[in-house]
Scaffold this active site. Sequence first.
Site, PDB file in Angstrom:
ATOM      1  N   PRO A  99      -8.557   4.499  16.228  1.00  0.00           N
ATOM      2  CA  PRO A  99      -7.960   3.754  14.909  1.00  0.00           C
ATOM      3  C   PRO A  99      -7.459   4.574  13.891  1.00  0.00           C
ATOM      4  CG  PRO A  99     -10.547   3.647  15.286  1.00  0.00           C
ATOM      5  CD  PRO A  99      -9.803   4.234  16.472  1.00  0.00           C
ATOM      6  N   TYR A 143       3.499   7.539   8.855  1.00  0.00           N
ATOM      7  CA  TYR A 143       2.495   6.695   8.532  1.00  0.00           C
ATOM      8  C   TYR A 143       2.993   5.361   8.119  1.00  0.00           C
ATOM      9  CZ  TYR A 143      -1.848   5.500   5.953  1.00  0.00           C
ATOM     10  OH  TYR A 143      -3.057   4.798   5.608  1.00  0.00           O
ATOM     11  N   HIS A 164       0.814  -1.049  -0.056  1.00  0.00           N
ATOM     12  CA  HIS A 164      -0.016  -0.095   0.169  1.00  0.00           C
ATOM     13  C   HIS A 164       1.014   1.236  -0.043  1.00  0.00           C
ATOM     14  CE1 HIS A 164      -2.903   2.703   2.132  1.00  0.00           C
ATOM     15  NE2 HIS A 164      -3.929   1.966   1.752  1.00  0.00           N
ATOM     16  N   TYR A 176      -9.206   9.605   2.620  1.00  0.00           N
ATOM     17  CA  TYR A 176      -9.586  10.023   3.880  1.00  0.00           C
ATOM     18  C   TYR A 176     -10.182  11.407   3.293  1.00  0.00           C
ATOM     19  CZ  TYR A 176      -6.141   7.100   6.225  1.00  0.00           C
ATOM     20  OH  TYR A 176      -5.406   6.067   6.809  1.00  0.00           O
ATOM     21  N   LYS A 214      -2.537   2.607  13.835  1.00  0.00           N
ATOM     22  CA  LYS A 214      -1.320   2.383  14.739  1.00  0.00           C
ATOM     23  C   LYS A 214      -1.336   1.145  15.895  1.00  0.00           C
ATOM     24  CE  LYS A 214       1.229   4.926  12.631  1.00  0.00           C
ATOM     25  NZ  LYS A 214       2.091   4.546  11.496  1.00  0.00           N
TER      26      LYS A 214
HETATM   27  C1  LIG Z   1     -12.305  -1.291  13.406  1.00  0.00           C
HETATM   28  C2  LIG Z   1     -10.844  -1.290  14.124  1.00  0.00           C
HETATM   29  C3  LIG Z   1      -9.982  -1.110  13.213  1.00  0.00           C
HETATM   30  C4  LIG Z   1      -8.444  -1.030  13.430  1.00  0.00           C
HETATM   31  N1  LIG Z   1      -7.595  -0.809  12.418  1.00  0.00           N
HETATM   32  C5  LIG Z   1      -6.135  -0.835  12.816  1.00  0.00           C
HETATM   33  C6  LIG Z   1      -5.083  -0.808  11.876  1.00  0.00           C
HETATM   34  O1  LIG Z   1      -5.497  -0.568  10.689  1.00  0.00           O
HETATM   35  N2  LIG Z   1      -4.184  -0.730  12.011  1.00  0.00           N
HETATM   36  C7  LIG Z   1      -3.539  -0.907  13.467  1.00  0.00           C
HETATM   37  O2  LIG Z   1      -2.196  -1.165  13.789  1.00  0.00           O
HETATM   38  N3  LIG Z   1      -4.586  -1.157  14.506  1.00  0.00           N
HETATM   39  C8  LIG Z   1      -5.848  -0.972  14.111  1.00  0.00           C
HETATM   40  N4  LIG Z   1      -6.782  -1.259  15.012  1.00  0.00           N
HETATM   41  C9  LIG Z   1      -6.459  -1.703  16.347  1.00  0.00           C
HETATM   42  C10 LIG Z   1      -5.889  -3.169  16.779  1.00  0.00           C
HETATM   43  O3  LIG Z   1      -6.866  -3.783  16.172  1.00  0.00           O
HETATM   44  C11 LIG Z   1      -5.577  -3.571  18.030  1.00  0.00           C
HETATM   45  O4  LIG Z   1      -4.684  -2.247  18.539  1.00  0.00           O
HETATM   46  C12 LIG Z   1      -4.929  -4.723  18.393  1.00  0.00           C
HETATM   47  O5  LIG Z   1      -6.058  -5.856  18.194  1.00  0.00           O
HETATM   48  C13 LIG Z   1      -4.205  -4.755  19.717  1.00  0.00           C
HETATM   49  O6  LIG Z   1      -3.733  -5.929  19.765  1.00  0.00           O
HETATM   50  P1  LIG Z   1      -3.514  -7.000  21.285  1.00  0.00           P
HETATM   51  O7  LIG Z   1      -2.892  -8.203  20.975  1.00  0.00           O
HETATM   52  O8  LIG Z   1      -2.785  -5.892  22.141  1.00  0.00           O
HETATM   53  O9  LIG Z   1      -5.226  -6.940  21.932  1.00  0.00           O
HETATM   54  P2  LIG Z   1      -6.440  -7.255  21.241  1.00  0.00           P
HETATM   55  O10 LIG Z   1      -6.124  -7.964  19.901  1.00  0.00           O
HETATM   56  O11 LIG Z   1      -7.442  -7.131  21.818  1.00  0.00           O
HETATM   57  O12 LIG Z   1      -6.056  -9.145  21.657  1.00  0.00           O
HETATM   58  C14 LIG Z   1      -6.421  -9.415  23.335  1.00  0.00           C
HETATM   59  C15 LIG Z   1      -6.911 -10.631  23.676  1.00  0.00           C
HETATM   60  O13 LIG Z   1      -7.031 -10.998  24.913  1.00  0.00           O
HETATM   61  C16 LIG Z   1      -8.162 -11.887  25.343  1.00  0.00           C
HETATM   62  N5  LIG Z   1      -8.366 -11.659  26.538  1.00  0.00           N
HETATM   63  C17 LIG Z   1      -8.953 -10.433  27.277  1.00  0.00           C
HETATM   64  N6  LIG Z   1      -9.094 -10.716  28.650  1.00  0.00           N
HETATM   65  C18 LIG Z   1      -8.770 -11.920  28.736  1.00  0.00           C
HETATM   66  C19 LIG Z   1      -8.497 -12.681  30.078  1.00  0.00           C
HETATM   67  N7  LIG Z   1      -9.080 -12.081  31.062  1.00  0.00           N
HETATM   68  N8  LIG Z   1      -8.261 -13.837  29.910  1.00  0.00           N
HETATM   69  C20 LIG Z   1      -7.656 -14.408  28.845  1.00  0.00           C
HETATM   70  N9  LIG Z   1      -7.726 -13.743  27.471  1.00  0.00           N
HETATM   71  C21 LIG Z   1      -8.100 -12.447  27.559  1.00  0.00           C
HETATM   72  C22 LIG Z   1      -8.833 -11.249  24.340  1.00  0.00           C
HETATM   73  O14 LIG Z   1     -10.001 -12.346  24.034  1.00  0.00           O
HETATM   74  C23 LIG Z   1      -8.271 -11.292  22.985  1.00  0.00           C
HETATM   75  O15 LIG Z   1      -8.053 -12.171  22.211  1.00  0.00           O
HETATM   76  C24 LIG Z   1      -8.148  -1.256  14.928  1.00  0.00           C
HETATM   77  C25 LIG Z   1      -9.036  -1.601  15.786  1.00  0.00           C
HETATM   78  C26 LIG Z   1     -10.482  -1.428  15.452  1.00  0.00           C
HETATM   79  C27 LIG Z   1     -11.433  -1.950  16.422  1.00  0.00           C
END
Ligand SMILES: Cc1cc2nc3c(=O)[nH]c(=O)nc-3n(C[C@H](O)[C@H](O)[C@H](O)COP(=O)(O)OP(=O)(O)OC[C@H]3O[C@@H](n4cnc5c(N)ncnc54)[C@H](O)[C@@H]3O)c2cc1C
Length: 392
Positions: free
Chosen positions: A293, A388, A77, A202, A297
Amino acid sequence: MECERISTKVCIIGAGPAGMLLSNLLLRAKIECLVVDRLSREEIFSRARAGLIEHRNVELLKTYGLADRMLLEGHAHSCIEFRAGGKGFLFDYAKLCGGRSSWVYPQQELVSDLPDAVLRAGGDIRFGVPAEKIELGAHPIVTCNGGKLVIDCDFVVGCDGFHGVSRTAIPNGALREFARQYEFEWLAVLVQAPPSSAHAIYALHPRGFAGHMLRNATQSRFYLQVDQNSAVEDWPDQRIWTELGIRMAKDGWVLNKGPVIARSLLEMRSYVGEPMQYERLFLVGDAAHIITPAGGKGMNLAIQDAEELAQGLRALYASRDENRLGRYSATRLPRVWQAMEFSNWMIEVMHAASTDRSDAAYTLRLQEARLEHLARKGSLAADFAEAYVGLA
Ligand SMILES: Cc1cc2nc3c(=O)[nH]c(=O)nc-3n(C[C@H](O)[C@H](O)[C@H](O)COP(=O)(O)OP(=O)(O)OC[C@H]3O[C@@H](n4cnc5c(N)ncnc54)[C@H](O)[C@@H]3O)c2cc1C
């Protein structure tokens, strides 16, 4: 009640991008770990969230041999189109970054590739097992699933997102918390329709921001800035298409429509807890910080956090060197704040001020002036491109 008791070096709570990458990297370094997630594998893989992966994270995943499917099925991209007042300009950020592009690959695909690699390496992931209690101290204990699983470990790593249990194990007052709640939300829409452009769009409009993000050849993601008190039911398909058509309008441009597969409201808020460690508990990704979002990031920060923590743990277990692990929070926080600043900039420039405000029209002119500045491809454009694509 039967209770399974397991001893491991690192207990990872959460099997999202942060937890899954960390477990892969630890297993490669021959550091024993166990991952628990409260959701089933199917539930995790059906959550459509991020899509934009920074250049540095693509390179990181390639280095560890975790990018094979992304390179086959994802897309490089390199351009964004900014639109305002019915006109647009193409911003070729990869060109400003020496040809380095970011990638579009849905988060659910990445988090479906990573557990396979963990299991191939002999790792242990327990799905459908919530972590409920964390006892810290010299030998942490994590109790899961109503006491059916108890994990003794050297370290606990909270990769359990913003609403997880890990951060709540830190005593009150031990974290400095910084938060901002924006006065609007995003309606996130996934549609069964090919992209309406070869690049992300955007759009700045007095009715609010609208965004078009690439996903794959048959699905597209759209975002609309909506009022804070909106409900998903306020947004039937027809209203979504009308609003996208108005906010993104440009002569000759066609909005490809199709069935709406998913719609959800996203709170626009940011949070950082400092430091990202308490005793033998480390926080990674959304558990440590959440970011709006805007700018894409969140998952990128989670990947970078996980890599830094893996390096620290590797140095500790391989050569008893505690320095890198001890610097985890200090190393990561400046990068986290850079991302917060970038996301905030995107919001300030691309989101309409509330029409209740007497200076809304003035704010719009300021935003248009900033976009014109960006289009001039000077130092602002260079800084934006690096942030970016993930070089800064
Ligand atoms: C619509 C949308 C679009 C996005 N677009 C982007 C993008 O383009 N680029 C980007 O970089 N980021 C983007 N993000 C942000 C990104 O999705 C998150 O920052 C990312 O998922 C974080 O990853 P993580 O592993 O820290 O947490 P998560 O993906 O939230 O994973 C946490 C995990 O912990 C588990 N959990 C929670 N509590 C417990 C518990 N007590 N015991 C056991 N397991 C538990 C959950 O079930 C989950 O599977 C977007 C978010 C959204 C909602």
